[in-house]
Motif scaffolding. Sequence first.
Motif, mmCIF file in Angstrom:
data_model
loop_
_atom_site.group_PDB
_atom_site.id
_atom_site.type_symbol
_atom_site.label_atom_id
_atom_site.label_comp_id
_atom_site.label_asym_id
_atom_site.label_seq_id
_atom_site.Cartn_x
_atom_site.Cartn_y
_atom_site.Cartn_z
ATOM 1 N N TRP A 19 15.371 -5.821 -22.159
ATOM 2 C CA TRP A 19 15.620 -5.503 -21.218
ATOM 3 C C TRP A 19 14.590 -5.597 -19.663
ATOM 4 N N MET A 20 14.875 -6.588 -18.620
ATOM 5 C CA MET A 20 13.161 -6.343 -18.057
ATOM 6 C C MET A 20 12.634 -6.140 -16.381
ATOM 7 N N VAL A 21 12.045 -6.146 -15.914
ATOM 8 C CA VAL A 21 11.735 -5.480 -14.844
ATOM 9 C C VAL A 21 10.629 -6.414 -14.504
ATOM 10 N N ARG A 22 11.460 -7.002 -13.333
ATOM 11 C CA ARG A 22 10.507 -8.187 -12.113
ATOM 12 C C ARG A 22 10.235 -7.872 -10.455
ATOM 13 N N LEU A 23 9.046 -8.203 -10.706
ATOM 14 C CA LEU A 23 7.851 -8.379 -9.573
ATOM 15 C C LEU A 23 8.050 -9.933 -8.645
ATOM 16 N N ASP A 24 9.239 -9.757 -7.645
ATOM 17 C CA ASP A 24 9.094 -11.443 -6.886
ATOM 18 C C ASP A 24 9.183 -11.561 -5.652
ATOM 19 N N PRO A 25 8.501 -12.187 -4.807
ATOM 20 C CA PRO A 25 8.251 -11.994 -3.092
ATOM 21 C C PRO A 25 10.075 -11.410 -2.571
ATOM 22 N N ALA A 26 9.853 -10.692 -1.176
ATOM 23 C CA ALA A 26 10.826 -10.479 -0.546
ATOM 24 C C ALA A 26 10.646 -11.163 0.030
ATOM 25 N N ASP A 27 9.920 -12.140 1.069
ATOM 26 C CA ASP A 27 10.324 -12.973 2.039
ATOM 27 C C ASP A 27 9.914 -13.469 1.936
ATOM 28 N N THR A 31 3.930 -10.574 2.591
ATOM 29 C CA THR A 31 3.448 -9.715 1.597
ATOM 30 C C THR A 31 4.448 -8.380 0.685
ATOM 31 N N ALA A 32 4.986 -8.682 1.412
ATOM 32 C CA ALA A 32 6.463 -7.786 1.161
ATOM 33 C C ALA A 32 7.261 -7.631 -0.267
ATOM 34 N N VAL A 33 7.727 -7.264 -1.587
ATOM 35 C CA VAL A 33 7.564 -7.762 -2.219
ATOM 36 C C VAL A 33 8.732 -6.852 -2.743
ATOM 37 N N GLN A 45 13.942 -2.345 -5.322
ATOM 38 C CA GLN A 45 13.500 -2.164 -4.340
ATOM 39 C C GLN A 45 12.910 -2.606 -3.317
ATOM 40 N N VAL A 46 12.200 -3.110 -2.916
ATOM 41 C CA VAL A 46 11.770 -3.433 -1.345
ATOM 42 C C VAL A 46 9.943 -3.268 -1.131
ATOM 43 N N LEU A 47 9.090 -2.899 -1.258
ATOM 44 C CA LEU A 47 7.911 -2.439 -0.929
ATOM 45 C C LEU A 47 6.525 -3.448 -0.701
ATOM 46 N N PRO A 48 5.737 -2.222 0.341
ATOM 47 C CA PRO A 48 5.315 -3.203 1.536
ATOM 48 C C PRO A 48 4.178 -4.620 0.966
ATOM 49 N N SER A 49 3.726 -3.892 -0.677
ATOM 50 C CA SER A 49 2.679 -4.359 -1.005
ATOM 51 C C SER A 49 2.744 -5.038 -2.212
ATOM 52 N N ALA A 51 0.495 -4.838 -5.131
ATOM 53 C CA ALA A 51 -0.465 -3.468 -5.830
ATOM 54 C C ALA A 51 0.625 -2.270 -5.858
ATOM 55 N N VAL A 52 1.432 -2.183 -4.445
ATOM 56 C CA VAL A 52 2.563 -0.480 -4.679
ATOM 57 C C VAL A 52 3.256 -1.309 -5.537
ATOM 58 N N GLY A 53 3.900 -2.527 -5.733
ATOM 59 C CA GLY A 53 5.137 -2.901 -6.348
ATOM 60 C C GLY A 53 4.945 -3.201 -7.861
ATOM 61 N N ARG A 54 3.655 -3.238 -8.125
ATOM 62 C CA ARG A 54 2.915 -2.816 -9.596
ATOM 63 C C ARG A 54 3.321 -1.585 -9.695
ATOM 64 N N THR A 55 2.354 -0.726 -9.569
ATOM 65 C CA THR A 55 2.755 0.687 -9.504
ATOM 66 C C THR A 55 4.057 1.005 -9.774
ATOM 67 N N ALA A 56 4.923 0.835 -9.484
ATOM 68 C CA ALA A 56 6.491 1.063 -9.181
ATOM 69 C C ALA A 56 7.105 0.604 -10.710
ATOM 70 N N ALA A 57 7.280 -1.061 -10.660
ATOM 71 C CA ALA A 57 7.500 -1.795 -11.306
ATOM 72 C C ALA A 57 7.264 -1.009 -12.735
ATOM 73 N N VAL A 58 5.898 -0.349 -13.298
ATOM 74 C CA VAL A 58 4.849 -0.072 -14.218
ATOM 75 C C VAL A 58 5.897 1.889 -14.459
ATOM 76 N N ALA A 59 5.794 1.899 -13.075
ATOM 77 C CA ALA A 59 6.299 3.016 -13.598
ATOM 78 C C ALA A 59 7.989 3.512 -13.487
#
Length: 522
Positions: A19-27, A31-33, A45-49, A51-59
């Motif tokens: 399985w995969m966890v991805r990080l894509d632009p939200a709009d 800057t949201a992802v 999940q939609v996150l503001p930046s 950096a915050v998105g990478r932290t959430a994806a890893v977690a």
Amino acid sequence: MTVEGTVSGLEERVAGRAWMVRLDPADRGGTAVRVSCGRPGCAPQVLPSAAVGRTAAVAHLATHLRAASGPRPEAYCACRAEDCHTHVRTDGPRDRAPASRCGGPVVLAVINDRQGRWWRALECCARCAAAHPSAKVVATAPAAGPAPAAAGSPAGGARAVAPRPPAQIGPQFSHAASAPAPVPEGVPAARPPRPRRKRRSGKIAQRIVPFDLHPVALREELIELGDLFRAYQQRPEPDLVELSELHSRKAKAFRTWAEVTGETELRLEAERAEQAAAAALLQHQQRTGQSPAGDGQVTSRLLPGLTQWDHARAILAHVAEHTPVPGAEARLLAVLLTLRSALTGTGNLVGQDVRGLPLTDPEELIGRLVESGWLSFPGTVEELLASRPESPTPITIPSLMPGEDGPGPFVFGRKTRPKLSGWAQRVVGDKKLRKKKTGADVRLLALALAVRTSADGRLGADGEGVEVEPLAAWCCVEPEGLEALVEQLTVADWLTDAEFTADGLLRGRLTERVLPVSCPLA
């Protein structure tokens, strides 16, 4: 259990998880992802930046890894199921990866791209995990145990057939250790080869120590000395005593080496080492205020070091040129006052300091120094002579005060000034000089001779003597009157073997009791 390298094994084994966890632009343009997961039931999940998105994806991925069970030994390599396309180049879209690509135990690994846009967890073989540069193995499946033996026995009358060894499945490695050859019974094992003792090699004084040099003790000594000299060169601070000992050992070893081989150059090297040992020891004694006193003994000096000896000579030379009032008594008092205020031109004085000097009329002499402008202090001369240590009189010598463009005439530090003052008091106030009631001129001569000796107490830098005329001028007497002063120093056990030469020199030696106050010439 290792992963089978045949395609038919896919039908008998379960597919590996992935399985995969991805990080894509939200709009677009923002800057949201968006963080999305390939596992069912995980909402994006939609996150503001980023950096915050990478932290959430890893977690998020770490949460799945902790909740999931470990890798299964019977799982089929998930990377192989996709033809290993992420790390194997194929000739065409229908070509499959070679069967020998997979191997090793099943592992649970995590791979990601360099830009940090996706993270993928999968069950794969150890070889595929190692082929990914960014792969991190989270867990490894345990090896499966041997299959249980089949129940029952062969049919009656049937010949028992020895079981064939199971065929090895999976990749084979050429570096696997082969079974040792059987050793016949009754034959002892071969004796292991005896290790050869390697001879030490060494180098000293740009010479290689020969391998066949005898005696062996000499060879070992030369090698050790070479190592010690090289280690000494790496020291952050020099140790002249240790250096002298090393040169002494080197001289002895090279002399023995010269006797064994008959080489003249080795004997000359031994002589140079002896000279170096003596020079290092003498330098150490001069730095620590010591000098040879015969039979290997040394004398501790009141002023240790060449620098302080030079400062003592500089003060006496300054007083000889700048004393405003003539006479031996005025010069002796000027020495005391200069040492009290050498750094800043100011100092403290008590009456006992002046009364301890052999002065005929101290009040009149101090008054003359004040009238000349060389000395100033608050109050009267009587108050100065009556002052005590608990309430000293401050004095000022304007010629010693630092100017606006630089320091005063002396450059030594605050800790050196009291040492120099104590040294002068020790010389001038010598017990035997006081008991003999010697005058100021004799005390001045004692100061002059103390700073004009060799290391062993002989007068002059090399014991050749001291010129008579400068001594007489310093003591404020005629050259003919210097002989009487020398006689008084001899009687006071300050000087011995004194003689005047025809070429105007005074030769002699300081007695052993006054060697500690001497300041040898460099």
